[in-house]
Every structure is written in structure tokens, then in C-alpha cells.
Write an enzyme that holds these catalytic residues in place. Structure first.
Site, mmCIF file in Angstrom:
data_model
loop_
_atom_site.group_PDB
_atom_site.id
_atom_site.type_symbol
_atom_site.label_atom_id
_atom_site.label_comp_id
_atom_site.label_asym_id
_atom_site.label_seq_id
_atom_site.Cartn_x
_atom_site.Cartn_y
_atom_site.Cartn_z
ATOM 1 N N ARG A 155 0.837 -1.188 0.000
ATOM 2 C CA ARG A 155 0.000 0.000 0.000
ATOM 3 C C ARG A 155 0.882 1.252 0.000
ATOM 4 O O ARG A 155 1.979 1.254 0.585
ATOM 5 C CB ARG A 155 -0.913 -0.002 1.235
ATOM 6 C CG ARG A 155 -2.024 -1.027 1.145
ATOM 7 C CD ARG A 155 -2.912 -0.790 -0.064
ATOM 8 N NE ARG A 155 -3.661 0.432 0.090
ATOM 9 C CZ ARG A 155 -4.946 0.495 0.388
ATOM 10 N NH1 ARG A 155 -5.647 -0.610 0.553
ATOM 11 N NH2 ARG A 155 -5.559 1.663 0.509
ATOM 12 N N LYS A 159 7.483 -12.956 1.750
ATOM 13 C CA LYS A 159 7.239 -13.593 0.442
ATOM 14 C C LYS A 159 8.475 -13.453 -0.438
ATOM 15 O O LYS A 159 8.886 -14.391 -1.126
ATOM 16 C CB LYS A 159 6.039 -12.940 -0.254
ATOM 17 C CG LYS A 159 4.727 -13.031 0.501
ATOM 18 C CD LYS A 159 3.679 -12.085 -0.108
ATOM 19 C CE LYS A 159 2.551 -11.825 0.875
ATOM 20 N NZ LYS A 159 1.712 -10.667 0.467
HETATM 21 C C1 PLP Z 1 1.576 -9.462 1.058
HETATM 22 C C2 PLP Z 1 0.693 -8.426 0.510
HETATM 23 C C3 PLP Z 1 0.588 -7.185 1.141
HETATM 24 C C4 PLP Z 1 1.400 -6.810 2.366
HETATM 25 O O1 PLP Z 1 2.588 -6.218 1.936
HETATM 26 P P1 PLP Z 1 3.548 -5.412 2.958
HETATM 27 O O2 PLP Z 1 4.778 -5.184 2.165
HETATM 28 O O3 PLP Z 1 3.775 -6.324 4.110
HETATM 29 O O4 PLP Z 1 2.832 -4.166 3.313
HETATM 30 C C5 PLP Z 1 -0.258 -6.229 0.602
HETATM 31 N N1 PLP Z 1 -0.964 -6.485 -0.515
HETATM 32 C C6 PLP Z 1 -0.881 -7.664 -1.163
HETATM 33 C C7 PLP Z 1 -1.672 -7.872 -2.402
HETATM 34 C C8 PLP Z 1 -0.059 -8.674 -0.674
HETATM 35 O O5 PLP Z 1 0.001 -9.841 -1.316
#
Ligand code: PLP
Length: 831
Positions: free
Chosen positions: A565, A676
Site C-alpha cells: 500500500r 514472500k
Molecule cells: C503481502 C501483501 C501485502 C502486504 O505487503 P507489505 O509489504 O507487508 O505491506 C499487501 N498487498 C498484497 C496484495 C499482498 O500480497
């Protein structure tokens, strides 16, 4: 109604219904095309193939779903109910295929129609019922609960419109509706028999019943219905299928009839629409509250319907004896959004089931558990007492009483400390008093957890320190995780196959097995295979970028990615400043040590968050200048990737080499995107924030590009922060600011970025972007040096994947089960 004989006959015939009755997959696809979808023509759109295959796969899920539900209903184990306003599921088809082990069979079936599985999967819209990390965490948790065969049900809202669709026009974000249910959703089953009634407005009435016992009634209410839709959550090759129950709002017949009888048919229909509004749209705010009445309605709607659901099933099994209810049930609250579960369970137990305050409180405070997700003050939910008293008058009375009793206890424990009582009160006093939902959650719960080690420490020492002093044992940490089934196995089939060939398959349900890669980190042959996988994934990502943005990424360049975000604390601005710095170096011919780099930034800005939207515009403007300058051609590219969502992350994270986790220290509670990327072999450039700290601990400090102030340093630096002096004293930074402030990236629209540049120069800038810039530049140089030595880079990459075992949500959920829920698998020892 069926009589007993008919019922047992039906039950028997149901027992005989099993997947064995299903024909082969190709035949089932044909049957669904013809009978379920009524599709008779020869030319069939891939959408219909998707629907047919999804239905065929769902049929294969059904038997296990039914057995799991039966086992769940009959079990005397503690049951867990995960309450969340968001579940960011993404796509379901491949997830079901993978977890049921039907990949080969599905491919063969589609091959008979001349189709590829990947193409059919593309026809499925994402279930985007969440904003970002918090909602995606809930989805990963459900996957892990099913994998571990835990008796956990997810409860949420079936938003008609999920997270908005983002397009970019003239460099600016434009929001469009996400009507994900338009073409039907094969992954849900409506259960109208479990419909619940929800009350709003009205007032309370007290009296004595025929036995002289006092009662309170919530009367004169506007009622509406909550209709559940169940989605299957298949475990990984374990014949377990858990349930996510999502509620849709509907008008009651009674509600309509009154208007109808008064001759006002159109108004009756409008009322119906009013009721349905409650589940119409997901609020697109990430890490900020918005205070709208409809949002509070959504929260209460979820909480009341779900609690009634659980209580109704309890009464079916145990009658009106609630002595063991608390012991055998647990409600995990995903942030304060469902915090009204505390007073609502009190209300249901007292007003509907006749328990005393003390009995109800003992139960409630022994089965509620609260997860905090943020320290940002703008995200802490506070609801105005005025709004609460209009919308939920009975709940407000109960909150006031919880508060009175709590403050009386505080007075006993800390006599004379009025200041403490004011600080910890559930009611923030003032001209417009508010309810502090986080405090309500803490007081009403037996467990309060943060989502990464640093975050939990900051909760204990800062935001919740008064409560920590009172109840140190309530507080615990559960570092977030992500499911390796989606975030490695499914999204990275090339790496999955290399792992199968190298360390077997056990890592899919036990990610600690990844450490078996460690001895291979320096193995030249393995490194070559590793690099070949990454290159394929970079090519796949480059194709994806090209088709979505028209920009060409060279797969031989370093792929540098920040997707999340858009938020000031996440500091996408710092990333852009660095790109401008590289651009400036290239223009000045100062390219020694530089490696060709493709930078991708993606993410949605909350529609009302002006600064975040301006950051999107700046990224796009810088991108258009950088990408069209012939000087930068082979050295630097920048794209803003539109409509970032789960299914795009599935292509982005395997192709990423450098993962940008650059938040101001102390602000990112955990992060899960960071995990991830790590699993998929990206190296992190990051601050000592959230789970980055644990990532660095696991990977080792040599395998992480660290920069910036730590959380304590941030607090200290704010005392005498002087960004102007930093800019004036550092030529690189000064030139970057001159380019932006001189209008180099907005010649046609002078002045539009002033808000951003003034913010950077403001001594009150909370995010200390300029303060960390020099250190960030230096860490980027270090990353380039490592990248230039591909042997070294591959080694670091392998080590990152190999040490990512800790970040599986299986580990996180096992800790929730052991340390909070006291929950055991449904089939201990297995059948
Ligand atoms: C994993 C994920 C997030 C979280 O991302 P951060 O970097 O931890 O803020 C947000 N949106 C999607 C679509 C995700 O897959």
C-alpha cells in the site's frame, strides 16, 4: 419438516454420496458446461471453461468439506473463530487444485479441449476483500489452519465490491469499482438456513420478569438479516476442508411489510437497499480509521451475526448450559475492527440467555483474544459516544459498565492515581467523548498480541504500557508468517521443481526443511540452476510489466521492487528519491560501479489520502522522464505497476531480486511482503523495522542490506531533526532535491509536488526520509557491488530462501494454537 425416518434416510443417502460418484474430470467439465452453465455452442469463452473447471474441482472438495464439518460439529475440542473485517484471498481455483493434488489431472483434462491451465486460471477475478497485509494475513492463516487440521472458522463480510480497481491516468490514480461477483462465484455456497437477525438503533428497556428477576431489553430497533455464504478452505493434501463464513446483509420481510402496508411500496424497496448497503463495499483505508457510521455498522453486523451463529450451535449441542463455553470457544479479533464482540457477547449471554453480569464476564474475558496491527495513532479506532448511543444503545451501556468496573479495579490496585485512571479509561473524555476500541479489546481479552518481536516490545513499552504493567501475562508476540503453498509452491513452479529435485517435498508442509539448501549455497552447479530459475521468473515478470505498462524491462538488469500500500510511513518517496539520484548520476556520467537496474513500484493509495496519491503521481512522472531519456536507456528503468493485488504479487515476487522494505523504523508492525520475497530468493534492503529484524537474524547480517536509524534512533533524531541542513551538506541529496524542486519532472504542471518537497524539508517530518537518505544510498551501493559479483549474489539469495522457514504462517499458527487458543487438531493421531 422431515420426520425422523425421512431424515435418517437422507443422511444415509448423503453418506453414500462421495467423490467416487463423480466422473472423470473432462467429463465433469463437459457436464458442468452443459448442465450447470447451460452452454451449448461450439465457441466457448475461457470464462465458461473457468466456471466449469471450478465447479468440477469444487465437487471434489465437497466430500472432504462435509466430513470436516461433521467432525467439527461433533468435536469437543476448543473451537476457534477468527473474526476479521478483511480476507484478502486472491484466486481460489489453483489453490484448490494444488491442495487436492489435482494439478496433473486438471492439465490433462484441459488439454483435451486444447486449453492450458494457466490461461483458464486467468479468468478468475481476485477475491479482493481486504486492503493489504492485515487482510492477506487472515487468508494465509486460514490456509495454515486447514493445513494443521485445526478447528478454526473464519468469519467475515461478503462485500459486493472488494478493494477498488486502480488505473493510472495522466500519472494519477483513478479508482474503479471491483464487482468481483458479477459473473457468479463458484467458491461460495449460500446457507439461508443459518440466517441471523441484527438490530440497530432503538433504545433499552428495563423491567422485572415473572420471577422478579431484572432484565434489559433492546427494543424499537431497526432489524436486518445476515445471510451466510460459506467458502471452502482446503488443507494441503490432508482431506481437511475448513470454512470461511461471509455474511451478506438483507432486509427482513417485516421491515418491508410495514412500509408496504402503509401503501408505500417504493419506500419499502428503498429500505431493502438500505439494509443491503451494509455489505456493499469494503472501506479502502489501510492503517487509518475513517469514522463513518456505515463502517461501525459493518463491524457490528459481522460481530453480532457471527456470535449468534456460534451461540446457536452451542445451544444445539449443549442446551442453555454455558459453563464450558469459554473453555471450548475462542474468538481471535483481527485488530480492533471486530472489538464490539466484547460487549456483544456480554449482551447475548445476559439479555438473550439470562446469565448474570459476573457469569457473562467470566466467559467473555476468557474467550476473547486481540491482535494489534499498528502503532500509528491515525489507525487507532475511536468511535464517538454519540454515534454509538444512537446506533448501538445497548452495547454502549455495557461498555460503560465494563469501564466502571475496570476503573474501580484500577482504583483498588493503584489507589489515588487519578491520572492513571484517566489514561486507561475506555472512554476518552472531552467535548466529543469517544470509545477507545483498543482499550476495550485489551480489557475484554485474555490475550493481546503484537505481530513481530519489535512491534510487541513497542506495544509493551509505549502504547499499552499502563496495561502491560497491570497484566504482563496477557501480552505476547506472534510474528506474522505467509503460506508457502501460495507464496512459493504455487507462484514459483520453477523453483518448486528445483526444490523437489534437491530437497524433496516436505518443505510444502514444513518450511524449516528449506535449511537443507544451506550446504548448497556455494555449490557452483546448484547456483547455476538457481540463477536459471530466477532468470525465467524475471522474464515472466518482464512480460507482465510490458503488457501492463508498455515499459520494457531487460531481464539481465537487477530487478528492484517495492510493492505494498502507498503510505508515507512505508516511504515509497525514499525509493523515488534514490531513483532520481541514480538518474542524476547517469546524466552526469558518474556511473562507476553502477549496475543496470529496473525499478518497479506498485500499490494502491486510499482514495482520500491526498499525499499518498501525490506520491503515485510523482513516481509516474519520474518514470516517464527517466524511461524516455536516451542517456539512461540501458542503465535505469522505473515503472509504476497498476492495480497491485494478490494475483500480481504471484508473478512479481518470484521475479524480484532486491526487496525494498524501507519503512521508518518503529512504524511497520511486521510486514509480510518482506517474507514472500525472502522465500523466493530476493535480498532485502531494509530498516530495522517489523519482521525485517527477524529476517536479518535468520539470514545473517551479511545477507541483508541494512540502512537507516533504528526505532530508538528515530525517537532521538526527532528532537533535533534538520533536513535542510542535511540537504545542504550532501551534494547527492542536494542535486536530487534541486531536480524535483526545479520542476524537472513536472514541466507542464509547475508546483504540483510542493507538498511533497515541503514535507521532506519539514523539521517535523515524522518519517525522517531525508534523515535516512544518505544511509540508503550507501546500502544501495553495497547491493550493487554484491550484484556485480553474481556468485556472491546467488549465494546470498540461496541463504535467504534457505533461512525463510521461520516465516511460514504454519509456524505462526502453531504458536497461536499452542500459546493462545489451546487448540488441538481435529484428527489427533489421524484416522
Ligand atoms: C503481502 C501483501 C501485502 C502486504 O505487503 P507489505 O509489504 O507487508 O505491506 C499487501 N498487498 C498484497 C496484495 C499482498 O500480497
Amino acid at each position: 419438516m422431515l420426520d425422523q425416518k425421512q431424515e435418517s434416510k437422507l443422511a444415509n443417502s448423503n453418506n453414500n454420496l462421495s467423490s467416487e460418484l463423480l466422473a472423470s474430470l473432462p467429463e465433469e467439465i463437459r457436464r458442468h458446461l452443459y448442465f450447470t452453465l447451460g452452454h451449448f455452442s461450439d465457441k466457448i469463452d475461457s470464462h465458461y471453461y473457468y466456471q466449469a473447471l471450478a465447479n468440477a474441482i469444487r465437487d471434489r472438495v465437497t466430500t472432504h468439506w462435509r466430513t470436516t464439518r461433521k467432525r467439527f460439529a461433533e468435536s469437543t475440542n476448543r473451537k476457534v473463530h477468527y473474526f476479521s473485517l478483511e480476507f484478502l484471498l486472491g484466486r481460489s481455483l489453483n489453490n484448490a487444485i494444488q491442495n487436492l493434488g489435482l494439478d496433473e489431472e486438471s492439465r490433462r483434462a484441459l488439454h483435451a479441449y486444447g486449453l492450458k491451465l494457466e490461461d483458464i486460471e486467468e479468468a478468475e477475478p481476485d477475491a479482493g476483500l481486504g486492503n493489504g497485509g492485515l487482510g492477506r494475513l487472515a487468508a494465509c492463516f486460514l490456509d495454515s489452519c486447514a493445513n494443521l487440521e485445526l478447528p478454526v472458522v473464519g468469519y467475515g463480510i461478503r462485500y459486493e465490491f472488494g478493494m477498488f480497481h486502480q488505473t493510472i491516468k495522466d500519472g494519477r490514480q483513478v479508482e474503479g469499482p471491483d464487482h468481483w461477483l458479477r459473473d457468479g462465484n463458484p467458491w461460495e455456497i449460500e446457507r439461508p438456513e443459518d440466517t441471523r437477525t441484527i438490530k440497530f438503533y432503538g433504545h433499552t428497556r428495563r423491567g422485572l420478569d415473572e420471577n422478579g428477576k431484572s432484565f434489559t431489553k433492546w427494543v424499537g430497533t431497526h432489524d436486518l438479516l445476515a445471510v451466510p455464504y460459506d467458502m471452502p478452505i482446503p488443507g494441503y493434501k490432508n482431506e481437511t476442508v475448513n470454512t470461511l463464513r461471509l455474511w451478506k446483509a438483507a432486509a427482513t420481510d417485516v421491515f418491508n411489510l410495514e412500509e408496504f402496508n402503509s401503501g408505500n411500496y417504493p419506500d419499502a424497496v428503498v429500505q431493502k437497499n438500505n439494509a443491503e448497503q451494509i455489505s456493499m463495499v469494503l472501506y479502502p483505508n489501510d492503517a487509518s480509521e475513517n469514522g463513518k457510521e456505515l463502517r461501525l455498522k459493518q463491524q457490528y453486523f459481522l460481530v453480532s451475526s457471527s456470535l449468534q451463529d456460534v451461540l446457536a450451535k452451542w445451544v444445539e449441542q449443549h442446551g442453555e448450559d454455558f459453563t464450558k463455553f469459554g473453555e471450548l470457544n475462542c474468538f481471535q479479533l483481527n485488530d480492533t475492527h471486530p472489538a464490539s464482540a466484547v460487549p456483544e457477547l456480554m449482551r447475548l449471554l445476559m439479555d438473550e440467555h439470562g446469565l448474570s453480569w459476573d457469569e457473562a464476564w467470566k466467559i467473555t474475558s476468557n474467550c476473547m483474544a486481540y491482535t494489534n496491527h499498528t502503532l500509528l495513532p491515525e489507525a487507532l479506532e475511536r468511535w464517538s459516544v454519540g454515534l454509538f448511543s444512537r446506533l448501538l444503545p445497548r452495547l454502549l451501556e455495557i461498555i460503560f459498565e465494563i469501564n466502571e468496573r475496570f476503573l474501580a479495579d484500577v482504583a483498588k490496585q493503584y489507589p489515588g492515581d487519578m491520572e492513571l485512571r484517566r489514561r486507561v479509561s475506555l472512554v476518552e473524555e472531552g467535548d466529543h467523548p469517544h470509545i477507545r476500541m483498543a482499550y476495550l479489546s485489551i480489557v475484554g481479552s485474555f490475550s493481546v498480541n503484537g505481530v513481530a518481536a519489535l512491534h510487541t516490545e513497542l506495544l509493551k513499552s509505549g502504547l499499552f504500557s499502563d496495561f502491560y504493567a497491570m497484566w504482563p501475562k496477557k501480552f505476547n508476540n506472534k510474528t506474522n508468517g505467509v503460506t508457502q503453498r501460495r507464496w512459493l509452491s504455487h507462484c514459483n513452479p520453477e523453483l518448486r521443481d528445483l526444490l523437489y529435485e534437491t530437497i524433496g517435498t516436505e518443505w510444502e508442509s514444513n518450511l524449516e526443511q528449506m535449511s537443507k539448501l544451506l550446504p548448497l549455497a556455494d555449490d557452483a552447479a546448484f547456483q547455476a540452476k538457481w540463477a536459471a530459475v530466477k532468470l525465467k521468473n524475471k522474464k515472466r515478470l518482464a512480460d507482465y510489466v510490458l503488457s501492463n505498462t508498455g515499459v520494457t524491462f531487460d531481464p539481465n538488469a537487477m530487478f528492484d521492487v517495492q510493492v505494498k500500500r502507498i503510505h508515507e510511513y512505508k516511504r515509497q518517496l525514499l525509493n523515488v528519491l534514490h531513483v532520481v539520484h541514480l538518474y542524476d548520476r547517469i546524466r552526469r556520467g558518474d556511473t562507476s560501479g553502477m549496475v543496470p537496474r529496473c525499478v518497479l513500484i506498485g500499490g494502491k493509495a486510499a482514495p482520500g489520502y491526498h499525499v499518498a496519491k501525490l506520491i503515485v503521481k510523482l513516481i509516474n512522472n519520474v518514470a516517464s522522464v527517466v524511461n524516455s531519456d536516451p542517456k539512461t536507456k540501458d542503465m535505469l528503468k522505473l515503472v509504476f505497476f497498476p492495480n497491485y493485488r494478490v494475483s500480481s504479487m504471484e508473478i512479481i515476487c518470484p521475479g524480484t531480486e532486491l526487496s525494498e522494505q524501507i519503512s521508518t523504523a518503529g512504524k511497520e508492525a511486521s510486514g509480510t511482503g518482506n517474507m514472500k520475497f525472502m522465500m523466493n530468493g530476493a535480498l532485502t534492503i531494509g530498516t530495522l523495522d517489523g519482521a525485517n529484524i527477524e529476517i536479518r537474524e535468520q539470514a545473517g547480517e551479511d545477507n541483508f542490506f541494512l540502512f537507516g536509524m533504528d526505532a530508538a534512533g528515530v525517537v532521538e533524531a526527532k528532537k533535533s531533526y534538520n533536513p535542510d541542513a542535511i540537504i545542504a551538506g550532501d551534494d547527492d541529496i542536494r542535486r536530487v532535491m534541486e531536480l524535483i524542486e526545479g520542476g524537472h519532472f513536472n514541466e507542464a504542471e509547475p508546483g504540483i509536488f510542493e507538498l511533497l518537497t515541503k514535507g521532506l524539508r519539514n523539521p517535523q517530518d515524522q518519517w525522517l526520509t531525508i534523515g535516512d537518505f544518505r544511509s540508503y544510498i550507501d546500502a544501495q551501493v553495497e547491493a550493487e557491488a554484491a550484484y556485480a559479483d553474481q556468485k556472491k549474489w546467488n549465494r546470498m539469495s540461496i541463504i535467504n530462501s534457505a533461512t525463510s522457514g521461520w516465516f511460514s504462517s504454519d509456524r505462526t499458527i502453531q504458536q497461536y494454537a499452542d500459546e493462545i487458543w489451546n487448540a488441538k487438531p481435529l484428527r489427533d493421531g489421524k484416522a
